[in-house]
Write a protein that holds these residues in place. Sequence first.
Motif, PDB file in Angstrom:
ATOM      1  N   PRO A  65      -9.098  13.361  21.536  1.00 20.33           N
ATOM      2  CA  PRO A  65     -10.228  14.281  21.385  1.00 20.33           C
ATOM      3  C   PRO A  65     -10.728  14.424  19.949  1.00 20.33           C
ATOM      4  N   ASP A  66      -9.963  13.965  18.970  1.00 23.76           N
ATOM      5  CA  ASP A  66     -10.410  14.053  17.583  1.00 23.76           C
ATOM      6  C   ASP A  66     -11.350  12.916  17.190  1.00 23.76           C
ATOM      7  N   VAL A  67     -11.544  11.948  18.078  1.00 24.36           N
ATOM      8  CA  VAL A  67     -12.497  10.879  17.802  1.00 24.36           C
ATOM      9  C   VAL A  67     -13.909  11.454  17.910  1.00 24.36           C
ATOM     10  N   ASN A  68     -14.725  11.143  16.940  1.00 25.16           N
ATOM     11  CA  ASN A  68     -16.112  11.589  16.916  1.00 25.16           C
ATOM     12  C   ASN A  68     -16.902  10.816  17.979  1.00 25.16           C
ATOM     13  N   PRO A  69     -17.404  11.492  19.016  1.00 23.76           N
ATOM     14  CA  PRO A  69     -18.135  10.797  20.083  1.00 23.76           C
ATOM     15  C   PRO A  69     -19.355  10.023  19.580  1.00 23.76           C
ATOM     16  N   GLN A  70     -20.046  10.563  18.574  1.00 29.59           N
ATOM     17  CA  GLN A  70     -21.208   9.845  18.029  1.00 29.59           C
ATOM     18  C   GLN A  70     -20.786   8.539  17.385  1.00 29.59           C
ATOM     19  N   TRP A  71     -19.707   8.571  16.607  1.00 28.92           N
ATOM     20  CA  TRP A  71     -19.194   7.356  15.983  1.00 28.92           C
ATOM     21  C   TRP A  71     -18.756   6.365  17.051  1.00 28.92           C
ATOM     22  N   LEU A  72     -18.090   6.872  18.075  1.00 25.25           N
ATOM     23  CA  LEU A  72     -17.603   5.996  19.138  1.00 25.25           C
ATOM     24  C   LEU A  72     -18.769   5.272  19.812  1.00 25.25           C
ATOM     25  N   ARG A  73     -19.855   5.977  20.056  1.00 28.59           N
ATOM     26  CA  ARG A  73     -21.010   5.385  20.743  1.00 28.59           C
ATOM     27  C   ARG A  73     -21.860   4.482  19.843  1.00 28.59           C
ATOM     28  N   SER A  74     -22.027   4.879  18.571  1.00 31.90           N
ATOM     29  CA  SER A  74     -22.962   4.152  17.704  1.00 31.90           C
ATOM     30  C   SER A  74     -22.297   3.322  16.619  1.00 31.90           C
ATOM     31  N   GLY A  75     -21.083   3.684  16.244  1.00 30.88           N
ATOM     32  CA  GLY A  75     -20.420   2.994  15.144  1.00 30.88           C
ATOM     33  C   GLY A  75     -20.845   3.496  13.785  1.00 30.88           C
ATOM     34  N   GLY A  77     -21.254   6.633  10.918  1.00 28.68           N
ATOM     35  CA  GLY A  77     -20.731   7.922  10.505  1.00 28.68           C
ATOM     36  C   GLY A  77     -19.217   7.975  10.449  1.00 28.68           C
ATOM     37  N   TYR A  78     -18.719   9.167  10.661  1.00 29.73           N
ATOM     38  CA  TYR A  78     -17.314   9.524  10.503  1.00 29.73           C
ATOM     39  C   TYR A  78     -16.557   9.300  11.817  1.00 29.73           C
ATOM     40  N   PRO A  79     -15.479   8.508  11.797  1.00 25.68           N
ATOM     41  CA  PRO A  79     -14.736   8.226  13.031  1.00 25.68           C
ATOM     42  C   PRO A  79     -14.044   9.443  13.645  1.00 25.68           C
ATOM     43  N   GLY A  80     -13.750  10.421  12.836  1.00 28.35           N
ATOM     44  CA  GLY A  80     -13.017  11.582  13.316  1.00 28.35           C
ATOM     45  C   GLY A  80     -11.702  11.700  12.581  1.00 28.35           C
ATOM     46  N   ASP A  81     -11.067  12.830  12.717  1.00 29.34           N
ATOM     47  CA  ASP A  81      -9.796  13.061  12.036  1.00 29.34           C
ATOM     48  C   ASP A  81      -8.667  12.581  12.926  1.00 29.34           C
ATOM     49  N   LEU A  82      -8.369  11.310  12.796  1.00 33.11           N
ATOM     50  CA  LEU A  82      -7.317  10.717  13.617  1.00 33.11           C
ATOM     51  C   LEU A  82      -5.938  10.917  13.012  1.00 33.11           C
ATOM     52  N   SER A  83      -5.881  11.388  11.789  1.00 34.28           N
ATOM     53  CA  SER A  83      -4.590  11.548  11.131  1.00 34.28           C
ATOM     54  C   SER A  83      -3.704  12.557  11.860  1.00 34.28           C
ATOM     55  N   ALA A  84      -4.272  13.617  12.403  1.00 36.69           N
ATOM     56  CA  ALA A  84      -3.478  14.606  13.135  1.00 36.69           C
ATOM     57  C   ALA A  84      -2.842  13.970  14.368  1.00 36.69           C
ATOM     58  N   GLU A  85      -3.582  13.112  15.046  1.00 36.58           N
ATOM     59  CA  GLU A  85      -3.052  12.424  16.220  1.00 36.58           C
ATOM     60  C   GLU A  85      -1.898  11.506  15.833  1.00 36.58           C
ATOM     61  N   LEU A  86      -2.040  10.813  14.723  1.00 42.04           N
ATOM     62  CA  LEU A  86      -0.972   9.927  14.264  1.00 42.04           C
ATOM     63  C   LEU A  86       0.288  10.702  13.924  1.00 42.04           C
ATOM     64  N   VAL A  87       0.125  11.826  13.262  1.00 42.06           N
ATOM     65  CA  VAL A  87       1.277  12.649  12.916  1.00 42.06           C
ATOM     66  C   VAL A  87       1.964  13.142  14.180  1.00 42.06           C
ATOM     67  N   ARG A  88       1.190  13.600  15.159  1.00 40.80           N
ATOM     68  CA  ARG A  88       1.769  14.080  16.415  1.00 40.80           C
ATOM     69  C   ARG A  88       2.569  12.974  17.099  1.00 40.80           C
ATOM     70  N   GLN A  89       2.000  11.766  17.157  1.00 38.56           N
ATOM     71  CA  GLN A  89       2.684  10.645  17.798  1.00 38.56           C
ATOM     72  C   GLN A  89       3.979  10.301  17.076  1.00 38.56           C
ATOM     73  N   ARG A  90       3.937  10.295  15.764  1.00 47.22           N
ATOM     74  CA  ARG A  90       5.151   9.974  14.990  1.00 47.22           C
ATOM     75  C   ARG A  90       6.239  10.999  15.229  1.00 47.22           C
ATOM     76  N   TYR A  91       5.871  12.294  15.211  1.00 47.58           N
ATOM     77  CA  TYR A  91       6.869  13.334  15.432  1.00 47.58           C
ATOM     78  C   TYR A  91       7.415  13.300  16.849  1.00 47.58           C
ATOM     79  N   GLU A  92       6.577  13.014  17.828  1.00 50.77           N
ATOM     80  CA  GLU A  92       7.074  12.898  19.198  1.00 50.77           C
ATOM     81  C   GLU A  92       8.097  11.771  19.308  1.00 50.77           C
ATOM     82  N   LYS A  93       7.855  10.666  18.642  1.00 48.33           N
ATOM     83  CA  LYS A  93       8.802   9.544  18.665  1.00 48.33           C
ATOM     84  C   LYS A  93      10.112   9.938  17.993  1.00 48.33           C
TER      85      LYS A  93
END
Length: 113
Positions: A65-75, A77-93
């Motif tokens: 959900p942190d992916v910017n929908p506009q960036w996803l559709r058009s390419g 601008g800003y991709p979104g704050d994916l760093s929080a998702e990466l941190v969550r995945q690392r901690y879950e592992k």
Amino acid sequence: MDAGSETNAAMTEAQRAQYLIENCSHGSATDFAKSIGTDKTRISKIVHGQLRLSGLFDAIIAAYPDVNPQWLRSGKGYPGDLSAELVRQRYEKIIAEKDSLIRTLQRIIDERL
């Protein structure tokens, strides 16, 4: 490209797919495919420009959900704050690995008692 940077030139769908793989699934196309409910073959075809990414927009936004929908559709601008998702995945592992170690140690202790 850094997750916090904004692009002036639009990224292609193939570039966006590769970016998501690198930033959301530690470079694993298989893990990325599983996380959005598709298979690695489809992701590979998107990365190689043989299929469109657009058919997976809703699944990607649902999984990341942190992916910017506009960036996803058009390419653009800003991709979104994916760093929080990466941190969550690392901690879950890390937590899963520690939980496994705790269970193993508990079995050893129980056997010795």
